[in-house]
Structures are given as C-alpha cells and as structure tokens.
Design a protein around this motif. Structure first.
Motif, PDB file in Angstrom:
ATOM      1  N   PHE A 103      -5.458 -44.806   3.003  1.00 20.09           N
ATOM      2  CA  PHE A 103      -4.183 -44.821   3.788  1.00 20.09           C
ATOM      3  C   PHE A 103      -4.115 -46.123   4.800  1.00 20.09           C
ATOM      4  O   PHE A 103      -3.226 -46.806   4.968  1.00 20.09           O
ATOM      5  CB  PHE A 103      -3.988 -43.645   4.547  1.00 20.09           C
ATOM      6  CG  PHE A 103      -2.680 -43.673   5.321  1.00 20.09           C
ATOM      7  CD1 PHE A 103      -1.467 -43.352   4.948  1.00 20.09           C
ATOM      8  CD2 PHE A 103      -2.931 -43.664   6.760  1.00 20.09           C
ATOM      9  CE1 PHE A 103      -0.301 -43.526   5.488  1.00 20.09           C
ATOM     10  CE2 PHE A 103      -1.733 -43.586   7.581  1.00 20.09           C
ATOM     11  CZ  PHE A 103      -0.506 -43.753   7.178  1.00 20.09           C
ATOM     12  N   GLY A 136       5.486 -42.243   8.312  1.00 13.68           N
ATOM     13  CA  GLY A 136       4.220 -42.197   8.982  1.00 13.68           C
ATOM     14  C   GLY A 136       4.240 -41.338  10.154  1.00 13.68           C
ATOM     15  O   GLY A 136       3.000 -40.519  10.342  1.00 13.68           O
ATOM     16  N   TYR A 165       3.998 -47.185   6.396  1.00 13.48           N
ATOM     17  CA  TYR A 165       3.558 -45.884   6.824  1.00 13.48           C
ATOM     18  C   TYR A 165       2.542 -45.872   7.891  1.00 13.48           C
ATOM     19  O   TYR A 165       2.638 -45.021   8.883  1.00 13.48           O
ATOM     20  CB  TYR A 165       3.141 -44.864   5.623  1.00 13.48           C
ATOM     21  CG  TYR A 165       4.158 -45.189   4.575  1.00 13.48           C
ATOM     22  CD1 TYR A 165       5.627 -44.666   4.471  1.00 13.48           C
ATOM     23  CD2 TYR A 165       3.828 -45.642   3.095  1.00 13.48           C
ATOM     24  CE1 TYR A 165       6.467 -44.776   3.418  1.00 13.48           C
ATOM     25  CE2 TYR A 165       4.731 -45.859   2.316  1.00 13.48           C
ATOM     26  CZ  TYR A 165       6.008 -45.309   2.254  1.00 13.48           C
ATOM     27  OH  TYR A 165       6.955 -45.585   1.363  1.00 13.48           O
ATOM     28  N   LYS A 166       1.312 -46.863   7.729  1.00  6.08           N
ATOM     29  CA  LYS A 166       0.353 -46.712   8.591  1.00  6.08           C
ATOM     30  C   LYS A 166       0.939 -47.146  10.076  1.00  6.08           C
ATOM     31  O   LYS A 166       0.534 -46.619  11.166  1.00  6.08           O
ATOM     32  CB  LYS A 166      -0.702 -47.853   8.256  1.00  6.08           C
ATOM     33  CG  LYS A 166      -1.889 -47.940   9.251  1.00  6.08           C
ATOM     34  CD  LYS A 166      -2.896 -48.896   8.790  1.00  6.08           C
ATOM     35  CE  LYS A 166      -2.308 -50.341   9.074  1.00  6.08           C
ATOM     36  NZ  LYS A 166      -3.303 -51.224   8.776  1.00  6.08           N
ATOM     37  N   ASN A 167       1.884 -48.267  10.073  1.00  6.08           N
ATOM     38  CA  ASN A 167       2.345 -48.586  11.205  1.00  6.08           C
ATOM     39  C   ASN A 167       3.250 -47.661  12.099  1.00  6.08           C
ATOM     40  O   ASN A 167       3.170 -47.389  13.264  1.00  6.08           O
ATOM     41  CB  ASN A 167       3.249 -49.813  10.986  1.00  6.08           C
ATOM     42  CG  ASN A 167       2.474 -51.304  10.541  1.00  6.08           C
ATOM     43  OD1 ASN A 167       1.407 -51.147  10.994  1.00  6.08           O
ATOM     44  ND2 ASN A 167       3.166 -52.167  10.101  1.00  6.08           N
ATOM     45  N   TYR A 207       0.539 -49.104   2.022  1.00  2.00           N
ATOM     46  CA  TYR A 207       0.822 -48.097   2.996  1.00  2.00           C
ATOM     47  C   TYR A 207       0.933 -48.850   4.449  1.00  2.00           C
ATOM     48  O   TYR A 207       1.094 -48.039   5.385  1.00  2.00           O
ATOM     49  CB  TYR A 207      -0.422 -47.077   3.045  1.00  2.00           C
ATOM     50  CG  TYR A 207      -0.714 -46.367   1.905  1.00  2.00           C
ATOM     51  CD1 TYR A 207       0.360 -45.404   1.440  1.00  2.00           C
ATOM     52  CD2 TYR A 207      -1.542 -46.178   1.148  1.00  2.00           C
ATOM     53  CE1 TYR A 207       0.413 -44.662   0.358  1.00  2.00           C
ATOM     54  CE2 TYR A 207      -1.793 -45.643  -0.031  1.00  2.00           C
ATOM     55  CZ  TYR A 207      -0.751 -44.463  -0.364  1.00  2.00           C
ATOM     56  OH  TYR A 207      -1.042 -43.723  -1.302  1.00  2.00           O
ATOM     57  N   PHE A 246       2.631 -44.575  11.762  1.00  2.00           N
ATOM     58  CA  PHE A 246       1.622 -43.318  11.934  1.00  2.00           C
ATOM     59  C   PHE A 246       1.191 -43.868  13.232  1.00  2.00           C
ATOM     60  O   PHE A 246       1.167 -42.810  14.309  1.00  2.00           O
ATOM     61  CB  PHE A 246       0.522 -43.346  11.099  1.00  2.00           C
ATOM     62  CG  PHE A 246      -0.649 -42.316  11.069  1.00  2.00           C
ATOM     63  CD1 PHE A 246      -0.615 -41.022  10.470  1.00  2.00           C
ATOM     64  CD2 PHE A 246      -1.800 -42.903  12.067  1.00  2.00           C
ATOM     65  CE1 PHE A 246      -1.435 -40.201  10.922  1.00  2.00           C
ATOM     66  CE2 PHE A 246      -2.778 -41.704  12.303  1.00  2.00           C
ATOM     67  CZ  PHE A 246      -2.698 -40.446  11.539  1.00  2.00           C
ATOM     68  N   LYS A 273       1.480 -38.202  10.792  1.00  2.47           N
ATOM     69  CA  LYS A 273       0.510 -37.637  11.692  1.00  2.47           C
ATOM     70  C   LYS A 273       0.825 -36.351  12.605  1.00  2.47           C
ATOM     71  O   LYS A 273      -0.107 -35.776  12.845  1.00  2.47           O
ATOM     72  CB  LYS A 273       0.905 -38.698  12.926  1.00  2.47           C
ATOM     73  CG  LYS A 273      -0.134 -38.758  14.274  1.00  2.47           C
ATOM     74  CD  LYS A 273       0.283 -40.009  15.309  1.00  2.47           C
ATOM     75  CE  LYS A 273      -0.692 -40.199  16.014  1.00  2.47           C
ATOM     76  NZ  LYS A 273      -0.318 -41.421  16.945  1.00  2.47           N
TER      77      LYS A 273
END
Length: 451
Positions: free
Chosen positions: A214, A88, A223-225, A220, A227, A92
């Motif tokens: 997303f 993630g 991955y979001k965390n 996700y 990010f 970014k």
C-alpha cells in the motif's frame, strides 16, 4: 435459463472480479485441508482438539470478517461516484475501528479461555486444547487489520492483490505446519501447537506485505496521500460501526449454527468431534467459494449504487445469485463423485469414517440454501441495508437451526446426524428472508428510481 442479454455483461464483470477472490478463498480452504490432514495423521486426539478450538475461533474470525465487510460498500460507492480522495481516509479510520474491535474480541476470547473446563469437553483433550487456543488468540488482531486492507482493495476492484497475498501466506503456513508439527529440519516436534505457531507467523507476514504494498506501489499513491492527510473522525467511526456490527452479527450467528454445535458434538465424544471437523473443513470449501462470488456481488451492487443506477443494482444482485447457483450445482456434483474417497484424505480411523457416511447427503442438500443466503446477504450489504439482517439471522440460525440441532441430536436421539440435519433448515430460511428483503428494497428500480 432464459436471461435478458443485459445480464451477459454483468456475468463477465462479476466473473472477472470474483475469480481472484474465489482463488484467494480456495487458498484459505486448502490451508484448512492441509491443517486437518496433517493434524489428523499426527493423532486423532489432536484432530479432536483442533476441531473444538478452530470452530470456536471460526465464530470470531468470520464475525470479524463480517465487521470488515462494512468497509466494502463504503469504498465501492465512493469508487463508483469517482470520489477517490476520500477512500484513503476511509481506510485509515477502518484500521483504527478494526483494531478496536480486535481488542474487544481478544478480551472476550480470553474470558472464554478461563472457562473452557466448564464446556464439558473430553478430559484427554484439555492439555492439547489450551496451548493451541492461546496461540490462535494472539493472531486475532492481525486478522482484523489485514481484513481492512483486503476490503479496501476489493472495494476499488483490485481483487488480485489480496489473492496473491493470501496464496503466498497460505503456502508459508503449510510449510510451517509440516516443519513444526512433525519436527523437520532441526525444529522441535510441536504437534498441534506447531500448527498454531505457523498460523500466527503467516498472519503477521500477510499483514506486513499488504502494508508495504500500500505504501510503496505507485498505483496506490492517491489513496496513500488521502490516508496520510486524513484525520481520525467520529463520523467515519460511527458509520463503519453502524455497518460493521450488523454484518459481524449476521455472519457470526450463521457461523454459530455450526461452531456452537461443536460444543454439542463434544458431548458425543472424540470420534464425533473428529468427524464433525472433517465435514466442516469440506463444507467450508463450498462456502468460501460461494462467498467469493458473493463479495464480488456486493462490490458491483455498491458501485452501481454510487452511480445511481438502480436497475443495474438489481441485475448485478441476480447475476451473482445465478452464478453462485451454477457453482453449487457443479461443486455438489463433484462432491458426490468423490464422496467415498474424501474421508480417507483426512484420517484412517474406521470409526470416524463410519460417522462421516451419514453426513454427506445432508451437506449436499444445504448447498442450495447456502447459495441463496450468500447471494442476497451480499446484495443487501451492497445497498447498505444491513440492520434487518441481524433479526433474520437470529431467527434462522438460533431460533430455527441451533435449537433444531439440539432437538434432532438429543431429544430425538439422532446424535451427530441429527445435529447436522438442522443446518439446511437454518440456511434456507435465512436465504428466503434475505431474498424477500432485497426484492422489497429494490422494487422501485423497475421504475428507474434510486435505491
């Protein structure tokens, strides 16, 4: 073709991974077909103007897509090693880098806009070229941000999400084209500018949908965390630029062997430009199909590199090459069967149809060189050996192809046919250099050493 049994699993995995990418790519080509058909039937002048503008922007769009491809092996290697926490954060940083590159490309294309009159294009096309150019210019930033999300998804082997977003966005674009080009359902008849506005709107929507998916879908979440927690950092910035710019230049120079020849074709007149646009639209169908499987090859190669399985790195690359070659044989056979009907799909102008006739055999010939260079360019991308590709691309696409286009087209006076005769030379020479480089870099795989 006698292949070891170990290749069977690579074929299956590549097909499962690559087919959604190919479908998404075909969706983009269907959009190109629809654009060209609608614009061509609106007016021949609009088709000629679209040819000029689209081919200039294709150089930038494919170059920027190549830049985004630098993210794929980074994500694929982390995915292969099981390090999900960093992925993630890489996305970014990739979004920030891609936004910066989008600004650079937009400024460069703005400078070119103010110098269009120096490119010696037909005077009757300039009033059509300028507004269409500006609308497409506004969409560049959305393309690069979407590409970052797409390469992230491909790197974690989630190729279906991108496929559905691309297909939906392209359907929206086609509907918008019909409404705005011809003035349907109370909308004004905008012609070529309408096609540009529809493209801009669809690109904004596709990016918005990917962002929503997303941040909202549970799959996700990890991955979001990552990010959200990650900070922008110089290390990722340098790495993504180090991988992205060589790929952007490699793909940009390849596209330049086609797109920059559009300026030469413009010297031959509106009919030649229209025929050139039709053939590029058709040939891009093959290219994007092959590149879909090539992208899957890069993902698989980077995955095995992350797992430190060099023998499978090599097998994945050659499996991708064999599949792309089989696709080339099948597509070329179909193309030959429908060669007489293809021109009529785009235009009824007999002069344009006559110009197309001599280009069909040339396009068929270069499919095989295109297959070779796509397979091994992506294999090199998968092992992050990208810097040498800039030199190979310069030699193949500028020293060989672009210069040969001028010599065949104008010095030897073969015209449009001569310009196209140079393309097989450039593609095949690039493919040979990429193939030899990959063999050199992976020869240690035979002894079980790390690539």
């Amino acid at each position: 073709m006698n292949l070891p049994a170990s290749y069977a699993d690579h074929f299956r995995k590549l097909i499962a991974l690559g087919v959604p990418i190919i479908i998404g790519q075909i969706g983009m080509i269907v959009l190109g077909f629809a654009d060209t058909i609608m614009i061509g039937h609106y007016s021949t002048e609009s088709l000629g103007a679209a040819s000029f503008v689209n081919n200039l922007f294709n150089l930038v769009i494919i170059g920027s897509t190549g830049f985004a491809y630098g993210l794929t092996p980074v994500i694929g290697e982390l995915f292969g090693s099981g390090d999900r926490a960093c992925i993630g954060g890489k996305l970014k940083n990739a979004l920030f880098v891609n936004f910066t590159v989008a600004i650079v490309f937009t400024l460069a294309m703005t400078v070119l806009f103010f110098n269009i009159d120096r490119l010696d294009q037909p005077a009757e096309l300039i009033p059509l070229i300028e507004p269409y150019y500006l609308v497409l210019l506004a969409s560049l930033v959305f393309i690069l941000l979407f590409n970052a999300f797409r390469q992230f998804a491909d790197g974690i082997m989630d190729t279906r999400t991108s496929m559905w977003i691309l297909l939906s966005g392209n359907l929206l674009n086609i509907i918008g084209n019909y409404v705005l080009i011809y003035g349907v359902a109370g909308f004004p008849e905008l012609g070529l500018v309408g096609a540009g506005l529809s493209t801009l709107f669809s690109r904004i929507v596709m990016l918005g949908v990917f962002v929503a998916i997303f941040f909202c879908l549970p799959r996700y979440r990890d991955y979001k965390n990552g990010f959200i927690r990650a900070a922008l950092n110089r290390a990722d910035f340098r790495k993504l630029n180090a991988l992205g710019w060589p790929l952007a230049l490699q793909m940009g120079m390849e596209t330049a062997s086609f797109s920059l020849t559009t300026i030469m074709v413009g010297w031959l007149g509106t009919i030649a430009l229209a025929a050139h646009q039709v053939m590029l639209t058709v040939s891009t169908l093959f290219f994007m199909m092959y590149y879909g499987m090539g992208a899957a090859t890069a993902v698989r190669v980077s995955y095995f590199r992350g797992q430190e399985r060099p023998a499978d790195v090599r097998r994945a690359a050659f499996s991708g090459f064999y599949l792309i070659m089989m696709m080339a044989i099948a597509s070329t056979t179909l193309f030959w069967q429908f060669r007489f009907a293809i021109g009529n799909w785009f235009t009824g102008n007999t002069a344009v149809l006559g110009a197309l006739a001599s280009l069909f055999p040339i396009m068929m010939i270069y499919q095989f060189g295109d297959s070779l260079q796509i397979a091994f360019a992506n294999a090199l991308r998968g092992i992050m050996d990208v810097k040498i590709m800039m030199l190979f691309s310069f030699l193949a696409y500028f020293v060989i192809s672009l210069s040969a286009s001028y010599v065949f087209g104008f010095v030897m006076d073969y015209g449009l046919t001569g310009i196209w005769m140079a393309f097989p030379l450039g593609l095949t020479s690039a493919g040979a250099m990429f193939w030899l480089r990959f063999l050199c870099k992976t020869r240690q795989a035979r002894s079980g050493k790390t690539v």
